[in-house]
Design an enzyme around this catalytic site. Structure first.
Site, PDB file in Angstrom:
ATOM      1  N   ARG A 240       0.855  -1.181   0.000  1.00 43.04           N
ATOM      2  CA  ARG A 240       0.000   0.000   0.000  1.00 43.04           C
ATOM      3  C   ARG A 240       0.895   1.236   0.000  1.00 43.04           C
ATOM      4  NH1 ARG A 240      -3.386  -2.722  -1.518  1.00 43.04           N
ATOM      5  NH2 ARG A 240      -5.512  -3.086  -0.768  1.00 43.04           N
ATOM      6  N   GLU A 269      -3.822   7.491  -5.243  1.00 39.50           N
ATOM      7  CA  GLU A 269      -3.983   6.737  -6.489  1.00 39.50           C
ATOM      8  C   GLU A 269      -5.217   7.274  -7.194  1.00 39.50           C
ATOM      9  OE1 GLU A 269      -3.960   2.537  -5.673  1.00 39.50           O
ATOM     10  OE2 GLU A 269      -1.948   2.601  -4.817  1.00 39.50           O
ATOM     11  N   HIS A 288      -1.011   0.244  -9.789  1.00 38.75           N
ATOM     12  CA  HIS A 288      -1.667  -0.723  -8.891  1.00 38.75           C
ATOM     13  C   HIS A 288      -2.286  -1.894  -9.673  1.00 38.75           C
ATOM     14  CE1 HIS A 288      -3.695  -1.092  -4.669  1.00 38.75           C
ATOM     15  NE2 HIS A 288      -3.419  -2.289  -5.176  1.00 38.75           N
TER      16      HIS A 288
HETATM   17  C1  GLV Z   1      -4.828  -5.149  -3.956  1.00 38.27           C
HETATM   18  O1  GLV Z   1      -4.090  -4.253  -3.645  1.00 38.27           O
HETATM   19  C2  GLV Z   1      -5.656  -5.848  -3.029  1.00 38.27           C
HETATM   20  O2  GLV Z   1      -5.714  -5.484  -1.841  1.00 38.27           O
HETATM   21  O3  GLV Z   1      -6.321  -6.805  -3.462  1.00 38.27           O
END
Ligand code: GLV
Ligand code: GLV
Length: 323
Positions: A240, A269, A288
């Protein structure tokens, strides 16, 4: 009476079908690829018994209040759950489903790809080819760092951290260090050595962050953290964004305190296109996409739909968060 379900995004078909075929539910969907606006979220959850959300939806007290006392189940299409106000959720007796395990392989693969791309400077190389900067084969041009003979440090040797370590070892990694709250028996499989964080930082050629975002890990990667790393070390984060202090990372990268960074997660993000980190050649930023394979996303959609439906009928979920 039929149960009301709100889904905050258009999901892969495998998940939508399961919800639409379920006889006991009336499903309403924010039928878009873009995030649901806050006001629509607050309206959409009104009176809902079940909520299927994404990591980009902040599910806080305001949303829980807007939903009201009907809300019994939240199912998130993610392994991370830092976007949910867990204490509030717990207090209200709401059950939570999430999607661990099914995305472990995809996320570990992406982490390896990002590590190699960053260490071997692939984005820079691709750019040079396209821009005409490739004039000839040069002995010291676009040199980077290799895994063979290296020491890798994994911060958070959980499901994904272990899967990353398992994939990196065959590249000839000499030592695998890890840190976290406690030693893990499963580390044996990768000959992992449990060490204090400071040791991990000072001895690793690659520092890979794979821990959950919690109050303990928020801002963990700050000025003091980067100052303990080798100047030749590569920093990778696929967990994260908020685990990293980005101003301190920018400073470490631009002053040569560390060699390079690869990030699949940022704050915020999306990262604004004029963000200072994006001006650096030694910083590789991805949007991401850790779990973004077709099959993984399909399975995540199925699992999150099944978790929701199981929770609504009072059954055991395939993946329920223990709170
Ligand atoms: C991705 O970052 C998730 O938490 O699935
Ligand atoms: C590289 O292409 C080499 O031949 O060394």
């Amino acid at each position: 009476t039929r149960l009301k379900v709100f889904v905050t995004r258009r999901l892969p078909q495998e998940g939508m079908e399961l919800l639409q075929q379920s006889a006991g539910c009336t499903v309403s969907v924010w039928d878009s690829d873009e995030p649901v606006p806050r006001a629509e979220l607050l309206k959409g959850v009104e009176g809902a018994h079940g909520l299927l959300c994404l990591l980009s939806d902040r599910i806080d007290t305001e949303v829980l209040d807007a939903a009201g006392p009907n809300l019994k189940v939240i199912s998130t299409l993610s392994v991370g759950f830092d976007h949910l106000a867990i204490d509030e959720v717990k207090k209200r007796g709401i059950r939570v489903g999430y999607t661990p395990d099914v995305l472990t392989d995809a996320t570990a693969e992406l982490t390896v790809a990002l590590l190699l791309a960053t260490a071997r400077r692939l984005p820079e190389g691709i750019q040079e080819v396209k821009s005409g900067g490739w004039s000839t084969w040069k002995p010291l041009w676009l040199c980077g760092y290799g895994l063979s003979g290296s020491t890798v440090g994994v911060i958070g040797l959980g499901r994904i951290g272990l899967a990353i370590a398992r994939r990196l070892m065959p590249f000839g990694v000499k030592r695998l260090l890890y840190s976290g709250r406690q030693p893990k028996p499963q580390a044996q499989e990768v000959d992992g050595e449990y060490v204090p964080l400071d040791t991990l930082l000072s001895e690793s050629d690659f520092v890979v962050v794979s821990c959950a975002l919690t109050p303990d890990t928020q801002g963990l990667c700050n000025k003091a953290f980067f100052s303990k790393m080798k100047k030749t070390a590569v920093f990778i984060n696929t967990s994260r964004g908020a685990v990293v202090n980005q101003e301190d990372l920018f400073e470490a990268l631009s002053t040569g305190q560390i060699a390079a960074a690869g990030l699949d997660v940022t704050t915020p993000e999306p990262l604004p296109t004029d963000h200072p980190l994006l001006t650096l050649n030694n910083c590789v930023v991805l949007p991401h996409i850790g779990s973004a394979t077709y099959s993984t996303r399909g399975i995540m959609a199925q699992l999150s739909a099944n978790n929701l439906l199981a929770g609504l009928s009072g059954d055991a979920m395939a993946s329920e968060l223990k709170m």
